[in-house]
Design a protein around this motif. Structure first.
Motif, PDB file in Angstrom:
ATOM      1  N   TYR A   1       0.850  -1.191   0.000  1.00  0.00           N
ATOM      2  CA  TYR A   1       0.000   0.000   0.000  1.00  0.00           C
ATOM      3  C   TYR A   1       0.883   1.238   0.000  1.00  0.00           C
ATOM      4  O   TYR A   1       1.859   1.318   0.770  1.00  0.00           O
ATOM      5  CB  TYR A   1      -0.921   0.024   1.216  1.00  0.00           C
ATOM      6  CG  TYR A   1      -1.871   1.204   1.239  1.00  0.00           C
ATOM      7  CD1 TYR A   1      -3.003   1.221   0.436  1.00  0.00           C
ATOM      8  CD2 TYR A   1      -1.622   2.307   2.058  1.00  0.00           C
ATOM      9  CE1 TYR A   1      -3.875   2.295   0.446  1.00  0.00           C
ATOM     10  CE2 TYR A   1      -2.494   3.381   2.079  1.00  0.00           C
ATOM     11  CZ  TYR A   1      -3.615   3.377   1.266  1.00  0.00           C
ATOM     12  OH  TYR A   1      -4.466   4.451   1.276  1.00  0.00           O
TER      13      TYR A   1
ATOM     14  N   ARG B   1       0.746   5.587   0.079  1.00  0.00           N
ATOM     15  CA  ARG B   1      -0.089   6.750   0.378  1.00  0.00           C
ATOM     16  C   ARG B   1       0.715   8.033   0.203  1.00  0.00           C
ATOM     17  O   ARG B   1       1.840   8.137   0.721  1.00  0.00           O
ATOM     18  CB  ARG B   1      -0.608   6.675   1.814  1.00  0.00           C
ATOM     19  CG  ARG B   1      -1.559   7.806   2.212  1.00  0.00           C
ATOM     20  CD  ARG B   1      -2.925   7.591   1.622  1.00  0.00           C
ATOM     21  NE  ARG B   1      -3.857   8.665   1.986  1.00  0.00           N
ATOM     22  CZ  ARG B   1      -5.113   8.715   1.550  1.00  0.00           C
ATOM     23  NH1 ARG B   1      -5.589   7.749   0.773  1.00  0.00           N
ATOM     24  NH2 ARG B   1      -5.908   9.703   1.909  1.00  0.00           N
TER      25      ARG B   1
ATOM     26  N   SER C   1      -3.990  10.632  -1.920  1.00  0.00           N
ATOM     27  CA  SER C   1      -4.534   9.405  -2.499  1.00  0.00           C
ATOM     28  C   SER C   1      -3.703   8.214  -2.052  1.00  0.00           C
ATOM     29  O   SER C   1      -2.565   8.358  -1.598  1.00  0.00           O
ATOM     30  CB  SER C   1      -4.560   9.481  -4.029  1.00  0.00           C
ATOM     31  OG  SER C   1      -3.241   9.592  -4.543  1.00  0.00           O
TER      32      SER C   1
ATOM     33  N   ASN D   1      -2.820   3.836  -2.961  1.00  0.00           N
ATOM     34  CA  ASN D   1      -2.860   2.768  -3.958  1.00  0.00           C
ATOM     35  C   ASN D   1      -2.550   1.440  -3.290  1.00  0.00           C
ATOM     36  O   ASN D   1      -1.477   1.262  -2.707  1.00  0.00           O
ATOM     37  CB  ASN D   1      -1.851   3.049  -5.075  1.00  0.00           C
ATOM     38  CG  ASN D   1      -1.744   1.897  -6.060  1.00  0.00           C
ATOM     39  OD1 ASN D   1      -2.696   1.155  -6.261  1.00  0.00           O
ATOM     40  ND2 ASN D   1      -0.579   1.742  -6.657  1.00  0.00           N
ATOM     41  N   LEU D   2      -3.501   0.528  -3.339  1.00  0.00           N
ATOM     42  CA  LEU D   2      -3.307  -0.825  -2.819  1.00  0.00           C
ATOM     43  C   LEU D   2      -3.077  -1.768  -3.989  1.00  0.00           C
ATOM     44  O   LEU D   2      -3.921  -1.871  -4.886  1.00  0.00           O
ATOM     45  CB  LEU D   2      -4.520  -1.266  -2.006  1.00  0.00           C
ATOM     46  CG  LEU D   2      -4.480  -2.689  -1.450  1.00  0.00           C
ATOM     47  CD1 LEU D   2      -3.322  -2.853  -0.467  1.00  0.00           C
ATOM     48  CD2 LEU D   2      -5.810  -3.054  -0.784  1.00  0.00           C
TER      49      LEU D   2
ATOM     50  N   ASN E   1      -4.235  -0.585  -7.844  1.00  0.00           N
ATOM     51  CA  ASN E   1      -5.244   0.295  -7.257  1.00  0.00           C
ATOM     52  C   ASN E   1      -6.541  -0.471  -6.979  1.00  0.00           C
ATOM     53  O   ASN E   1      -7.601  -0.178  -7.536  1.00  0.00           O
ATOM     54  CB  ASN E   1      -5.521   1.498  -8.164  1.00  0.00           C
ATOM     55  CG  ASN E   1      -6.000   2.710  -7.372  1.00  0.00           C
ATOM     56  OD1 ASN E   1      -6.470   2.576  -6.247  1.00  0.00           O
ATOM     57  ND2 ASN E   1      -5.887   3.886  -7.968  1.00  0.00           N
ATOM     58  N   LEU E   2      -6.412  -1.438  -6.104  1.00  0.00           N
ATOM     59  CA  LEU E   2      -7.555  -2.292  -5.766  1.00  0.00           C
ATOM     60  C   LEU E   2      -8.720  -1.498  -5.183  1.00  0.00           C
ATOM     61  O   LEU E   2      -9.888  -1.828  -5.398  1.00  0.00           O
ATOM     62  CB  LEU E   2      -7.106  -3.368  -4.773  1.00  0.00           C
ATOM     63  CG  LEU E   2      -8.156  -4.380  -4.317  1.00  0.00           C
ATOM     64  CD1 LEU E   2      -8.675  -5.196  -5.504  1.00  0.00           C
ATOM     65  CD2 LEU E   2      -7.580  -5.297  -3.244  1.00  0.00           C
ATOM     66  N   LEU E   3      -8.430  -0.411  -4.460  1.00  0.00           N
ATOM     67  CA  LEU E   3      -9.473   0.397  -3.832  1.00  0.00           C
ATOM     68  C   LEU E   3     -10.019   1.483  -4.750  1.00  0.00           C
ATOM     69  O   LEU E   3     -10.893   2.253  -4.347  1.00  0.00           O
ATOM     70  CB  LEU E   3      -8.930   1.038  -2.544  1.00  0.00           C
ATOM     71  CG  LEU E   3      -8.389   0.067  -1.483  1.00  0.00           C
ATOM     72  CD1 LEU E   3      -7.873   0.828  -0.284  1.00  0.00           C
ATOM     73  CD2 LEU E   3      -9.459  -0.934  -1.078  1.00  0.00           C
ATOM     74  N   ASN E   4      -9.502   1.577  -5.971  1.00  0.00           N
ATOM     75  CA  ASN E   4      -9.958   2.564  -6.956  1.00  0.00           C
ATOM     76  C   ASN E   4      -9.914   3.986  -6.373  1.00  0.00           C
ATOM     77  O   ASN E   4     -10.859   4.773  -6.491  1.00  0.00           O
ATOM     78  CB  ASN E   4     -11.378   2.237  -7.428  1.00  0.00           C
ATOM     79  CG  ASN E   4     -11.756   3.001  -8.694  1.00  0.00           C
ATOM     80  OD1 ASN E   4     -10.895   3.453  -9.452  1.00  0.00           O
ATOM     81  ND2 ASN E   4     -13.040   3.161  -8.922  1.00  0.00           N
ATOM     82  N   ASP E   5      -8.794   4.312  -5.732  1.00  0.00           N
ATOM     83  CA  ASP E   5      -8.612   5.620  -5.103  1.00  0.00           C
ATOM     84  C   ASP E   5      -7.693   6.460  -5.990  1.00  0.00           C
ATOM     85  O   ASP E   5      -6.486   6.218  -6.057  1.00  0.00           O
ATOM     86  CB  ASP E   5      -7.994   5.446  -3.705  1.00  0.00           C
ATOM     87  CG  ASP E   5      -7.847   6.766  -2.979  1.00  0.00           C
ATOM     88  OD1 ASP E   5      -8.357   7.784  -3.467  1.00  0.00           O
ATOM     89  OD2 ASP E   5      -7.196   6.778  -1.909  1.00  0.00           O
ATOM     90  N   TRP E   6      -8.263   7.457  -6.676  1.00  0.00           N
ATOM     91  CA  TRP E   6      -7.502   8.287  -7.611  1.00  0.00           C
ATOM     92  C   TRP E   6      -7.515   9.739  -7.147  1.00  0.00           C
ATOM     93  O   TRP E   6      -8.519  10.220  -6.621  1.00  0.00           O
ATOM     94  CB  TRP E   6      -8.091   8.194  -9.023  1.00  0.00           C
ATOM     95  CG  TRP E   6      -7.977   6.826  -9.595  1.00  0.00           C
ATOM     96  CD1 TRP E   6      -8.899   5.818  -9.504  1.00  0.00           C
ATOM     97  CD2 TRP E   6      -6.881   6.288 -10.320  1.00  0.00           C
ATOM     98  NE1 TRP E   6      -8.452   4.690 -10.139  1.00  0.00           N
ATOM     99  CE2 TRP E   6      -7.203   4.947 -10.658  1.00  0.00           C
ATOM    100  CE3 TRP E   6      -5.655   6.786 -10.740  1.00  0.00           C
ATOM    101  CZ2 TRP E   6      -6.344   4.125 -11.375  1.00  0.00           C
ATOM    102  CZ3 TRP E   6      -4.796   5.984 -11.458  1.00  0.00           C
ATOM    103  CH2 TRP E   6      -5.142   4.664 -11.771  1.00  0.00           C
TER     104      TRP E   6
ATOM    105  N   THR F   1      -9.894  -0.010 -11.420  1.00  0.00           N
ATOM    106  CA  THR F   1      -8.855  -0.951 -10.998  1.00  0.00           C
ATOM    107  C   THR F   1      -8.340  -1.724 -12.204  1.00  0.00           C
ATOM    108  O   THR F   1      -9.126  -2.192 -13.033  1.00  0.00           O
ATOM    109  CB  THR F   1      -9.421  -1.920  -9.945  1.00  0.00           C
ATOM    110  OG1 THR F   1      -9.845  -1.175  -8.801  1.00  0.00           O
ATOM    111  CG2 THR F   1      -8.376  -2.941  -9.534  1.00  0.00           C
TER     112      THR F   1
END
Length: 296
Positions: free
Chosen positions: A216, A218, A239, A241-242, A262-267, A286
């Motif tokens: 992960y 951050r 943001s 990214n996992l 980006n498994l959590l779809n955090d952009w 993802t």
């Protein structure tokens, strides 16, 4: 062809050269077999790329949203940037494999290359013959001076002391904090494209022919493009990214793997002044990648 009186031509040759010296010194002191300190001083230079100094201007009109449009213009006078670097590091090594380290750093830069954004004014002396008034102008410049300083912490260890089957477990984590200042034409300000805080953490595990890695990352919010007017500066939101990677050894010469980005779809989003004043929001979803690799 022979020279013509109607179309004369002259062949011109230009050449130039310069010499620069980049002294450096690196020291290492071993307190014990497991505790080591390092100190270094170095000087470096970074030239702008050819794509940054080719005299090109790109105009993009806005069909919807904020502003009239954007003019991206290369700066042909962009020069190199020079840096004096200072680093201190203390490292503690685990048995059988692993390290815990802490360090501080400072970079004193002259001629730092930074992206600036402004608004093109009205009048024939606006640099574009009176055209594009009200458009955003994006270009690059050599900041008179800049300073980058901060500290970093790092931990990385293979836990071979655990009983089987957990003795193939490995963990890692690191944290970096950076503070920047630069002297622009309008005064001092923070540098663009430097992330104040970044941290990473992850774990990996191997079992027979399978290897799993989860990590992960951050990053905090940071400045993308500088502007003397804070209302016109562009920033990016924090943001994370996992990522997950699974690799299987199908045969001694063949591996199969799957990567999830980006498994959590955090952009991140672009914003001005406040994170809730979003100017650009892009979501790419993802990404999953399957691969086969082999040696023949």
């Amino acid at each position: 062809p022979p020279r013509s009186t109607l179309f004369p031509y002259t062949t011109l040759f230009r050449s130039g050269d310069y010499r620069k010296y980049f002294p450096s010194a690196h020291l290492r002191y071993r307190f014990t077999d497991r505790l080591i300190s390092r100190a270094s001083y170095s000087t470096t230079m970074a030239r702008p790329t050819l794509g940054q100094i080719i005299p090109t201007t790109t105009v993009t009109a806005t069909t919807g949203g904020l502003g009239l449009g954007t003019v991206n213009q290369n700066n042909t006078d962009l020069g190199p940037q020079y840096s004096k670097n200072y680093d201190l590091m203390l490292e503690w090594y685990f048995r059988p494999v692993g390290v815990l380290s802490a360090g501080v750093f400072r970079k004193q830069i002259s001629g730092f290359i930074a992206t600036s954004r402004g608004v093109i004014g009205a009048g024939t002396d606006n640099g574009f013959g009176g055209e594009f008034a009200g458009y955003d102008l994006v270009t690059q410049q050599n900041v008179a001076s800049a300073r980058i300083e901060g500290y970093e912490l790092n931990y990385d260890q293979q836990l071979r002391q655990l009983p089987a089957p957990f003795n193939t477990l490995a963990v890692f984590a690191n944290y970096t904090h950076t503070r920047t200042t630069g002297t622009y034409d309008a005064g001092a300000g923070e540098l663009a494209n430097f992330v104040p805080t970044t941290w990473n953490a992850g774990v990996s595990y191997a079992f027979r022919r399978l290897q799993l890695r989860v990590a992960y990352n951050r990053t905090s919010a940071y400045l993308i493009s500088y502007n003397a007017n804070p209302l016109s500066a562009t920033r990016q939101t924090a943001s994370g990214n996992l990522g997950v990677n699974l690799t299987a050894k199908v045969a001694p010469w063949l591996n199969a793997s799957v990567d999830v980005f980006n498994l959590l779809n955090d952009w991140p989003d672009n914003y001005s002044v406040e994170p809730n004043r979003i100017t650009v929001s892009e979501v790419y979803g993802t990404r999953v990648t399957f691969a086969l690799s082999g040696r023949f």
